[in-house]
Write an enzyme that holds these catalytic residues in place. Structure first.
Site, PDB file in Angstrom:
ATOM      1  N   TYR A   1       0.812  -1.234   0.000  1.00 58.40           N
ATOM      2  CA  TYR A   1       0.000   0.000   0.000  1.00 58.40           C
ATOM      3  C   TYR A   1       0.842   1.279   0.000  1.00 58.40           C
ATOM      4  O   TYR A   1       2.032   1.252   0.243  1.00 58.40           O
ATOM      5  CB  TYR A   1      -1.093   0.004   1.055  1.00 58.40           C
ATOM      6  CG  TYR A   1      -0.812  -0.125   2.528  1.00 58.40           C
ATOM      7  CD1 TYR A   1       0.428   0.086   3.096  1.00 58.40           C
ATOM      8  CD2 TYR A   1      -1.881  -0.426   3.377  1.00 58.40           C
ATOM      9  CE1 TYR A   1       0.610  -0.022   4.472  1.00 58.40           C
ATOM     10  CE2 TYR A   1      -1.711  -0.535   4.757  1.00 58.40           C
ATOM     11  CZ  TYR A   1      -0.459  -0.339   5.291  1.00 58.40           C
ATOM     12  OH  TYR A   1      -0.292  -0.437   6.631  1.00 58.40           O
ATOM     13  N   GLU A   2       0.161   2.347  -0.335  1.00 58.55           N
ATOM     14  CA  GLU A   2       0.786   3.667  -0.532  1.00 58.55           C
ATOM     15  C   GLU A   2       1.951   3.591  -1.535  1.00 58.55           C
ATOM     16  O   GLU A   2       2.982   4.251  -1.374  1.00 58.55           O
ATOM     17  CB  GLU A   2       1.176   4.285   0.808  1.00 58.55           C
ATOM     18  CG  GLU A   2      -0.072   4.445   1.656  1.00 58.55           C
ATOM     19  CD  GLU A   2       0.008   5.466   2.745  1.00 58.55           C
ATOM     20  OE1 GLU A   2       0.803   6.413   2.613  1.00 58.55           O
ATOM     21  OE2 GLU A   2      -0.744   5.337   3.717  1.00 58.55           O
TER      22      GLU A   2
END
Ligand code: CAA
Length: 380
Positions: free
Chosen positions: A362-363
């Protein structure tokens, strides 16, 4: 060059360490099993000022620096990465973006409750067909004069059901590509705003990940962040800081797994001695310690860059890329050191192995971090 922390930073780190030990540790296995969002714990973190750490006190924040923030992220993540991701998203992806780019009225209405821990927020960029390829937004926000009509689906949204405020990235004018994208502040009481089912995840199972569905949601234009077409840049700038928070989370997962493995190696006996006395185990611990220290330097450097007003796209991406790899490697080795016990939930380390994986996804996946890094180092 000064590698020491200030008295205030040491105090804040201790407060986070105490909170994690006393409040997060007791129920962490059960929350993971039951996929239970840590509502009470998040409320207490709000009271401690952990949800708006870098926000100016005039907007309800704690007015601290990014170093303090990564110290808190590290300590919370040593015990419970499901709780720390709430802190990371609220601080980096929601409050930071609002403080830097929202209007005075938006700050008054949305930032103050978010920064003071009265509500939490979510950042909604990912879609079924726009994860890494973030410019391919299919969610539309059609301009209807004084409002937008929003339609589409967002995926894997952290705090998906628990949030009150959602920063939603959507395409207004496809002919303009990424320059036609807007960032809108939405709330779940808006008619047509539907929360999809909760994801059944490998790791960070206590965190609350949902899809969101928008059916003709009317969003007033006063809820747009920045100028028309600023949405993609808003997302990129916000994520650049978010990556420092996730890097700190990865660092904490690695450090937590390492501490458990070290302790176990001093207690567990095999072949007539504690297993730490076998070089096969001691060398694993030496590697883990060295890699964690290297990751820590990258994470603190990225936070320091942000505090100094330096560019932190590159240092944040490097910190996330490396710390997330160290989290994964360390957690796997911590399970190995625990042997059969490592495969059992009571010993915690298997959870670190499952939780570590998301920090590489994620990110911005590790592959995306390499795009950011290579573009940055090759542009001159
Ligand atoms: N700051 C400011 N502007 C930036 C920027 C940055 N860090 N990065 C890119 N931009 C700008 C570019 O300058 C460009 O604008 P101009 O045309 O005006 O120059 C525009 O954005 C488009 O940039 P690119 O041409 O580089 O776009 P691209 O399609 O090649 O993609 C990318 C770039 C880095 C791969 C980007 O798509 C990306 O970061 N993808 C990953 C998305 C991501 O991290 N998703 C995570 C989801 S959120 C999440 O996980 C939250 C959670 O709940 C935990």
């Amino acid at each position: 060059m000064n590698f020491s922390l200030t008295e205030e930073q040491i105090m804040i780190r201790q407060a986070a360490r105490d909170f994690a030990q006393n409040e997060l540790l007791p129920g962490v296995i059960e929350r993971d099993e039951a996929q239970k969002f840590p509502s009470e714990e998040v409320k207490k973190m709000g009271e401690l000022g952990f949800l708006g750490m870098m926000v100016d006190p005039k907007y309800g924040g704690s007015g601290l620096d990014t170093i303090s923030y990564v110290l808190v992220m590290e300590e919370l993540s040593k015990i419970d990465a499901s709780a720390s991701v709430v802190v990371s998203v609220n601080n980096s992806l929601v409050c930071w973006g609002l403080e830097h780019y929202a209007s005075a009225a938006q700050k008054e209405k949305f930032l103050i409750p978010l920064a003071s821990g009265k509500s939490i927020g979510a950042f909604c960029l990912s879609e079924p067909e726009a994860g890494s390829d973030a410019t391919s937004q299919k969610t539309t926000a059609l301009d209807k004069g004084d409002h937008y009509i929003v339609n589409g689906t967002k995926n894997w949204i952290t705090n998906g059901n628990s949030a009150e405020v959602y920063l939603v990235i959507a395409q207004t004018d496809i002919s303009k590509g990424h320059k036609g994208i807007n960032a809108l502040i939405m709330t779940k009481d808006m008619p047509g705003f539907e929360i999809g089912p909760k994801e059944n995840k490998l790791g960070i199972r206590g965190s609350d990940t949902h899809s969101l569905i928008f059916n003709d949601v009317k969003v007033p234009k006063e809820n747009r962040i920045g100028e028309d077409g600023f949405g993609f840049k808003f997302a990129m700038k916000t994520l650049a800081g978010g990556r420092i928070g996730i890097a700190a989370q990865a660092l904490g997962i690695a450090a937590g797994a390492y501490e458990l493995a070290k302790k176990y190696s001093k207690e567990r006996k095999a072949f007539g001695t504690e297993i730490m006395n076998h070089q096969a185990i001691a060398f694993k611990l030496a590697d883990m310690h060295t890699q964690i220290e290297a990751a820590r330097h990258l994470v603190y450097k990225a936070a320091w860059d942000k505090d100094q007003g330096n560019d932190y796209d590159l240092s944040g991406a490097m910190a996330k890329l490396y710390a997330s790899q160290v989290a994964m490697d360390t957690a796997i080795e911590a399970v190995q050191i625990h042997g059969g016990n490592g495969f059992v939930k009571d010993y915690h380390v298997e959870r670190y192995m499952r939780d570590a994986k998301i920090t590489q996804i994620y990110e911005g996946t590790s592959e995306i971090q390499k795009i950011v890094i290579s573009r940055s180092i090759l542009k001159n």
